[in-house]
Design a protein around this motif. Structure first.
Motif, mmCIF file in Angstrom:
data_model
loop_
_atom_site.group_PDB
_atom_site.id
_atom_site.type_symbol
_atom_site.label_atom_id
_atom_site.label_comp_id
_atom_site.label_asym_id
_atom_site.label_seq_id
_atom_site.Cartn_x
_atom_site.Cartn_y
_atom_site.Cartn_z
ATOM 1 N N PRO A 1 0.366 -1.609 -0.647
ATOM 2 C CA PRO A 1 -0.038 0.358 -0.296
ATOM 3 C C PRO A 1 0.732 1.037 0.286
ATOM 4 C CG PRO A 1 0.103 -0.974 2.654
ATOM 5 C CD PRO A 1 0.421 -1.972 1.622
ATOM 6 N N THR A 2 -0.069 2.997 -0.812
ATOM 7 C CA THR A 2 1.354 3.300 -0.117
ATOM 8 C C THR A 2 0.980 4.312 0.570
ATOM 9 O OG1 THR A 2 -1.201 4.784 -1.092
ATOM 10 C CG2 THR A 2 0.518 4.019 -2.625
ATOM 11 N N VAL A 3 0.551 3.702 1.682
ATOM 12 C CA VAL A 3 0.100 4.339 3.225
ATOM 13 C C VAL A 3 0.751 3.143 3.715
ATOM 14 C CG1 VAL A 3 -1.607 6.275 2.614
ATOM 15 C CG2 VAL A 3 -2.310 3.595 3.426
ATOM 16 N N PRO A 4 1.284 3.295 5.187
ATOM 17 C CA PRO A 4 0.816 1.737 6.235
ATOM 18 C C PRO A 4 -0.189 1.392 6.399
ATOM 19 C CG PRO A 4 2.082 4.099 7.257
ATOM 20 C CD PRO A 4 0.821 4.574 6.149
ATOM 21 N N SER A 5 0.556 -0.080 6.180
ATOM 22 C CA SER A 5 -1.023 -1.249 6.325
ATOM 23 C C SER A 5 -1.868 -0.773 7.151
ATOM 24 C CB SER A 5 -0.303 -2.704 6.133
ATOM 25 O OG SER A 5 0.577 -2.843 6.895
ATOM 26 N N SER A 6 -1.784 -0.531 8.439
ATOM 27 C CA SER A 6 -1.960 -0.512 9.427
ATOM 28 C C SER A 6 -2.697 1.235 9.696
ATOM 29 C CB SER A 6 -1.376 -0.196 11.043
ATOM 30 O OG SER A 6 0.280 0.916 10.348
ATOM 31 N N ALA A 7 -2.745 1.443 9.101
ATOM 32 C CA ALA A 7 -3.426 3.036 8.573
ATOM 33 C C ALA A 7 -4.994 2.890 8.444
ATOM 34 C CB ALA A 7 -3.042 4.083 8.666
ATOM 35 N N ILE A 8 -4.853 1.416 7.504
ATOM 36 C CA ILE A 8 -5.970 1.197 6.672
ATOM 37 C C ILE A 8 -6.970 0.577 7.666
ATOM 38 C CG2 ILE A 8 -7.162 0.251 4.783
ATOM 39 C CD1 ILE A 8 -4.382 -0.018 3.619
ATOM 40 N N ILE A 9 -8.188 1.300 7.639
ATOM 41 C CA ILE A 9 -9.232 1.016 8.045
ATOM 42 C C ILE A 9 -10.393 0.259 8.248
ATOM 43 C CG2 ILE A 9 -8.901 2.284 9.816
ATOM 44 C CD1 ILE A 9 -11.290 3.591 9.447
ATOM 45 N N ALA A 10 -10.919 0.680 6.534
ATOM 46 C CA ALA A 10 -12.076 -0.263 5.929
ATOM 47 C C ALA A 10 -11.822 0.163 4.190
ATOM 48 C CB ALA A 10 -12.737 0.645 5.982
ATOM 49 N N ASN A 11 -12.394 -0.588 3.258
ATOM 50 C CA ASN A 11 -12.068 -0.350 2.113
ATOM 51 C C ASN A 11 -13.959 -0.693 2.075
ATOM 52 O OD1 ASN A 11 -12.098 -3.355 -0.747
ATOM 53 N ND2 ASN A 11 -11.478 -1.326 -1.008
ATOM 54 N N VAL A 12 -14.103 0.521 1.126
ATOM 55 C CA VAL A 12 -15.607 0.194 0.048
ATOM 56 C C VAL A 12 -15.582 0.239 -1.174
ATOM 57 C CG1 VAL A 12 -17.715 1.303 0.095
ATOM 58 C CG2 VAL A 12 -16.355 2.002 2.366
ATOM 59 N N ASN A 13 -15.950 -0.778 -1.449
ATOM 60 C CA ASN A 13 -15.346 -1.473 -3.439
ATOM 61 C C ASN A 13 -16.806 -1.411 -3.953
ATOM 62 O OD1 ASN A 13 -13.883 -2.772 -5.382
ATOM 63 N ND2 ASN A 13 -14.727 -4.300 -4.739
ATOM 64 N N ILE A 14 -16.755 -0.714 -5.133
ATOM 65 C CA ILE A 14 -18.201 -1.106 -5.747
ATOM 66 C C ILE A 14 -17.409 -1.448 -7.397
ATOM 67 C CG2 ILE A 14 -19.406 0.475 -7.761
ATOM 68 C CD1 ILE A 14 -19.794 1.050 -5.070
ATOM 69 N N ASP A 15 -18.430 -2.392 -7.392
ATOM 70 C CA ASP A 15 -18.251 -3.293 -8.312
ATOM 71 C C ASP A 15 -19.240 -3.944 -9.532
ATOM 72 O OD1 ASP A 15 -17.107 -5.146 -10.558
ATOM 73 O OD2 ASP A 15 -16.246 -6.293 -9.223
ATOM 74 N N MET A 16 -19.799 -3.209 -10.771
ATOM 75 C CA MET A 16 -20.854 -2.911 -11.626
ATOM 76 C C MET A 16 -21.860 -3.311 -10.182
ATOM 77 S SD MET A 16 -20.437 -6.877 -12.856
ATOM 78 C CE MET A 16 -22.345 -7.741 -12.496
ATOM 79 N N PHE A 17 -22.742 -1.559 -10.269
ATOM 80 C CA PHE A 17 -23.886 -1.720 -8.826
ATOM 81 C C PHE A 17 -25.310 -1.712 -9.493
ATOM 82 C CE2 PHE A 17 -22.032 2.288 -9.740
ATOM 83 C CZ PHE A 17 -23.391 3.187 -9.936
ATOM 84 N N LEU A 18 -25.082 -2.370 -10.996
ATOM 85 C CA LEU A 18 -26.334 -2.140 -12.100
ATOM 86 C C LEU A 18 -27.118 -1.356 -11.630
ATOM 87 C CD1 LEU A 18 -26.370 -6.104 -11.367
ATOM 88 C CD2 LEU A 18 -25.013 -4.728 -13.520
ATOM 89 N N PRO A 19 -27.500 -0.333 -11.923
ATOM 90 C CA PRO A 19 -28.087 0.950 -11.547
ATOM 91 C C PRO A 19 -29.291 0.804 -12.800
ATOM 92 C CG PRO A 19 -26.268 1.718 -12.624
ATOM 93 C CD PRO A 19 -26.110 0.465 -12.980
ATOM 94 N N LEU A 20 -29.821 -0.226 -12.565
ATOM 95 C CA LEU A 20 -31.337 -0.580 -13.790
ATOM 96 C C LEU A 20 -32.021 0.052 -13.876
ATOM 97 C CD1 LEU A 20 -29.218 -4.174 -14.482
ATOM 98 C CD2 LEU A 20 -28.929 -2.510 -16.100
ATOM 99 N N PHE A 21 -33.091 -0.144 -12.875
ATOM 100 C CA PHE A 21 -34.308 0.250 -11.876
ATOM 101 C C PHE A 21 -33.849 1.302 -11.055
ATOM 102 C CE2 PHE A 21 -32.479 -3.999 -10.716
ATOM 103 C CZ PHE A 21 -32.154 -3.511 -9.331
#
Length: 227
Positions: free
Chosen positions: A74-94
């Motif tokens: 990582p580009t920051v200390p690994s201990s500083a990473i508290i969370a990951n929010v990922n977006i993968d094909m969130f499908l706005p179909l409706f």
């Protein structure tokens, strides 16, 4: 860390004489959300309790290689990473009436999601199709394996509803196919509302006073780092 993958299959076996696998939903939509979020926060000059990393990775389609590399270097200390929010094909179909949150039951990030959802009048739903094991099949899993509480968000639906049928038809007809392009039906209002709510989710997590933690009964708690 906010993540989305910017690769797709590229060129592949032609379908209806078309060899270009565009990847509009998978995952140009997620990358667009990432860029839009960075733009919105920059224009508002918002400052948070915690810093935010915007991470666009490649080679998700080839085994999460980009996110695996970042999680290991990582580009920051690994201990500083508290969370990951990922977006993968969130499908706005409706219309956007609910979030599906993959990982909802696994950590207390659910509390942030629930507060935001209540404030904007949308529902929060756990994964409606856990048998597909989507929580361990996209870039959030690279962070999970490093002990980082993570979630992935999509436009929600109730199982066996008409919206669910739309999603299943999309997977059958457009997933990893040339027809995942900008000619397909897209609910742009749903996409805009999803993005606006996503901004609030990011703000809530970035401003939380304590680090997120895995729930005691979470399978993924075994990856948690000693604090």
């Amino acid at each position: 860390v906010l993540s989305a993958h910017l690769d797709h299959v590229g060129k592949g076996e032609p379908i209806n004489n078309d060899p270009i696998y565009n990847g509009a939903m998978d995952n140009a939509s997620g990358t667009a959300t990432l860029i839009e979020t960075a733009r919105a926060f920059s224009e508002k000059k918002q400052r948070f309790r915690r810093s935010v990393v915007f991470l666009a990775v490649t080679a998700e389609e080839h085994g999460l290689k980009g996110s695996k590399y970042y999680a290991a270097h990582p580009t920051v200390p690994s201990s500083a990473i508290i969370a990951n929010v990922n977006i993968d094909m969130f499908l706005p179909l409706f219309p956007f009436r609910s979030f599906i949150v993959q990982g909802f039951e696994e950590s207390n990030l659910a509390e942030d999601l629930q507060k935001v959802a209540n404030s904007v009048g949308v529902e929060v739903l756990p994964d409606r199709e856990p048998e597909r094991r989507a929580f361990t099949r996209s870039d959030q899993y690279s962070f999970i394996r490093k002990g980082v509480p993570s979630i992935s968000l999509k436009v929600g639906f109730i199982k066996d509803s008409p919206e669910h049928e739309i999603v299943k038809r999309w997977r059958k007809e457009r997933y990893h196919a040339p027809s995942d392009d900008l000619q397909q039906p897209i609910d742009f209002e749903a996409a805009a509302k999803f993005n606006a709510t996503y901004l609030r989710v990011v703000e809530a997590i970035a401003n939380r006073p304590e680090r997120p933690r895995w729930n005691t009964n979470s399978f993924f708690k075994r990856f948690a780092r000693a604090e």
